[in-house]
Design a protein around this motif. Structure first.
Motif, PDB file in Angstrom:
ATOM      1  N   GLU A  35      48.361  68.719 -76.025  1.00  0.00           N
ATOM      2  CA  GLU A  35      47.044  68.165 -76.329  1.00  0.00           C
ATOM      3  C   GLU A  35      46.291  68.151 -75.009  1.00  0.00           C
ATOM      4  O   GLU A  35      46.656  67.424 -74.089  1.00  0.00           O
ATOM      5  CB  GLU A  35      47.181  66.760 -76.914  1.00  0.00           C
ATOM      6  CG  GLU A  35      47.812  66.795 -78.309  1.00  0.00           C
ATOM      7  CD  GLU A  35      48.375  65.450 -78.734  1.00  0.00           C
ATOM      8  OE1 GLU A  35      47.725  64.763 -79.522  1.00  0.00           O
ATOM      9  OE2 GLU A  35      49.471  65.088 -78.263  1.00  0.00           O
ATOM     10  N   GLU A 234      56.018  62.224 -76.315  1.00  0.00           N
ATOM     11  CA  GLU A 234      54.729  62.714 -75.809  1.00  0.00           C
ATOM     12  C   GLU A 234      54.511  62.138 -74.415  1.00  0.00           C
ATOM     13  O   GLU A 234      54.513  60.920 -74.248  1.00  0.00           O
ATOM     14  CB  GLU A 234      53.609  62.263 -76.754  1.00  0.00           C
ATOM     15  CG  GLU A 234      52.224  62.638 -76.261  1.00  0.00           C
ATOM     16  CD  GLU A 234      51.118  62.306 -77.264  1.00  0.00           C
ATOM     17  OE1 GLU A 234      51.425  61.718 -78.323  1.00  0.00           O
ATOM     18  OE2 GLU A 234      49.953  62.618 -76.970  1.00  0.00           O
ATOM     19  N   LYS A 285      55.565  55.500 -80.479  1.00  0.00           N
ATOM     20  CA  LYS A 285      54.441  56.311 -80.930  1.00  0.00           C
ATOM     21  C   LYS A 285      53.764  55.658 -82.138  1.00  0.00           C
ATOM     22  O   LYS A 285      54.404  55.274 -83.106  1.00  0.00           O
ATOM     23  CB  LYS A 285      54.979  57.686 -81.301  1.00  0.00           C
ATOM     24  CG  LYS A 285      54.021  58.590 -81.995  1.00  0.00           C
ATOM     25  CD  LYS A 285      53.086  59.258 -81.017  1.00  0.00           C
ATOM     26  CE  LYS A 285      52.091  60.133 -81.779  1.00  0.00           C
ATOM     27  NZ  LYS A 285      50.806  60.185 -81.125  1.00  0.00           N
TER      28      LYS A 285
END
Ligand code: ADP
Ligand code: MG
Ligand code: ZN
Length: 503
Positions: A35, A234, A285
């Motif tokens: 991202e 992430e 998350k």
């Protein structure tokens, strides 16, 4: 979106190395999805008129709108939308005809409204992707527009934290890929290519150290041959390509270790620690539902027409990939030289300018590699003080024997330093033009005579067979001549006088 199937064959699949885990039973493939946040090169913010500039005094670029004060309404910045469309076109995306705005609600001190305006349901671009070579195509899922948040400044000395809202409301595009990359190396190659594409398109300045281009890396591992993606973590906010590579590699190692030890991986958000090159957990998350996304009631939907999109696409300059193919294919450049030229857009534009004015590609490459890049060094400043016109003029003067190679270099250096002097001014002030008329040659004869007379010991060594003393004499003469005589002319004169010396 959860598990995506990948159309790519794993030609460059990276099997996470067993050297880090000696007892490892299974071989694993690393899977990466990125991202990428790219702040847009607009003059003003996304929903107010505050300047979008980096490095202003704390909270200088703020107004009631981007501070989230009551009684203000957002007004969409057309330029941001147009840059997002250009970025999407450059990355091969489809542009959404009716795009909308959604609120992502969460509380953090750098977010004045308590929600971020983003695009959840109808992002401005979908699809697209980039060919990173080696038969590998990395697909994009979508690109959405959103506003950036402010910044917390932790002042350890005073044990306080300040909030700077200059960045709050700055427009950015978030480029979300499919989980198509299979190694840290592929992820870095892709991110570098995205950055270069956006910089060339004028969408973003790509300044990673200023956080204007930053990467979140989603990483998982799966047994080689498996098609079922593993649990991902992430790693947020990587602001250099080296950190992207380190974060992916350390995450892959950690995942493998956890699996091999029979532990359970959790889907979580992690932060990168620069000093160790490792990551640490930040939070579990969140799911989309945690953010209570809903359409922003203050901002109307935006309908884009084909003509507008086509004209933006047509305004894009030649993309870096096509330029590279041209340099290698038509100019006979090596890939390495082409990459060097393309590393900065101003340099590639300069090179193309010099060639367009009639210089040979070889000459243009020589001046870029030998002079321009050397003077730019690794400074942040991309400006080039020499115009292609002046560069071509110098090349022509050199070829015509009107200026020495040393003085050409000196003139370029002086122009690069940017004292404001023109090329003609520099050539004149520094007496750079080679003069070999009668008057100049008479002066040369006298000068060489003086230099020889002042250095009897050196003359004696030359007579004794030390030919390299010639260089010394030339250096002494050039203190006065400063290159205004061709080296060959000067050397001939010195040799001639030495032959006759003492006879
Ligand atoms: P969210 O919006 O909740 O962050 P998405 O499903 O939209 O999650 O995916 C975000 C990013 O994570 C995308 O770049 C995607 O390619 C990547 N991704 C999704 N699943 C995996 C996985 N198993 N391994 C690695 N990356 C993944
Ligand atoms: Mg995400
Ligand atoms: Zn503002």
């Amino acid at each position: 979106m959860t598990a995506h199937s990948t159309a790519n064959t794993d030609t460059r699949a990276n099997v996470a190395s067993a050297t880090h885990a000696p007892a490892q039973k299974t071989a694993y493939t690393t899977v990466v999805g990125l991202e990428i946040h790219a702040e847009l090169l607009t003059n003003t913010k996304l929903f107010c008129g505050c300047p979008n500039t980096f490095g202003s005094g704390e909270n200088a670029n703020t107004c009631p709108g981007c501070l989230g004060l009551p009684g203000t309404l957002p007004a969409l910045n057309r330029a941001a939308v147009e840059l997002a469309i250009k970025g999407g076109c450059a990355l091969g995306c489809d542009i959404t005809r009716t795009t909308g705005w959604d609120r992502k609600s969460y509380f953090y001190a750098d977010l004045p409204n308590g929600y971020q305006i983003t695009q959840m349901y109808a992002p401005i671009c979908t699809g697209g992707g980039l060919d990173i070579g080696g038969g590998r195509f990395i697909r994009l899922h979508h690109i959405h527009l959103e506003e950036d948040a402010g910044k917390l400044i932790h002042d350890n000395a005073r044990n306080t934290t300040r909030i700077d809202f200059n960045r709050a409301g700055v427009p950015l595009i978030e480029i979300v890929t499919m989980p198509d990359m299979r190694s840290a190396e592929e992820a870095v190659a892709f991110a570098e290519q995205v950055r270069q594409t956006l910089v060339y398109a004028g969408v973003c300045d790509g300044r990673m150290e200023q956080g204007r281009f930053r990467v979140d890396a989603n990483v998982s591992v799966m047994p080689v041959g498996s098609e079922k993606l593993g649990v991902r973590s992430e790693v947020k906010n990587l602001n250099s390509f080296r950190f992207v590579a380190q974060a992916i590699e350390s995450e892959a190692r950690r995942h493998i270790r956890t699996i091999e030890e029979g532990g359970e991986l959790r889907q979580e958000t992690r932060r990168f620690i620069e000093s160790s090159g490792e990551t640490e957990a930040m939070r579990e998350k969140e799911d989309a539902v945690d953010y209570r996304y809903f359409p922003d009631s203050d901002i109307p939907l935006l309908t884009l027409d084909d003509g507008h999109i086509d004209s933006l696409r047509a305004s894009l300059p030649e993309p870096p990939g096509a330029r590279k193919a041209r340099y290698v294919g038509e100019h006979g450049m090596t890939e390495t030289d082409a990459d060097t030229i393309l590393s900065r857009k101003t340099v590639a534009d300069f090179y193309d300018g010099v060639v367009a004015l009639g210089a040979e590609p070889r000459e243009a490459l020589g001046i870029v590699r030998g002079e321009i890049l050397r003077h730019m060094g690794d400074t942040e400043n991309d400006a080039i003080g020499v115009s292609p016109k002046d560069a071509v003029k110098l090349l022509r003067m050199g070829a015509a024997g009107e200026i020495s190679a040393a003085n050409m270099k000196k003139a370029v250096a002086m122009l690069m330093r940017g004292s404001g002097a023109t090329l003609d001014g520099i050539v004149k002030a520094e007496n750079m033009l080679i003069r070999e008329d009668t008057e100049a040659l008479a002066a040369l004869t006298a000068l060489v005579g003086d230099v020889l007379a002042a250095n009897p010991a050196a003359v004696a060594s030359y007579k004794a067979g030390e030919a390299k003393v010639l260089g010394y004499f030339m250096g002494q003469c050039n203190k006065t001549l400063k290159g205004a005589v061709q080296p060959q002319t000067l050397q001939n004169e010195i040799k001639a006088q030495l032959e006759k010396w003492g006879t």
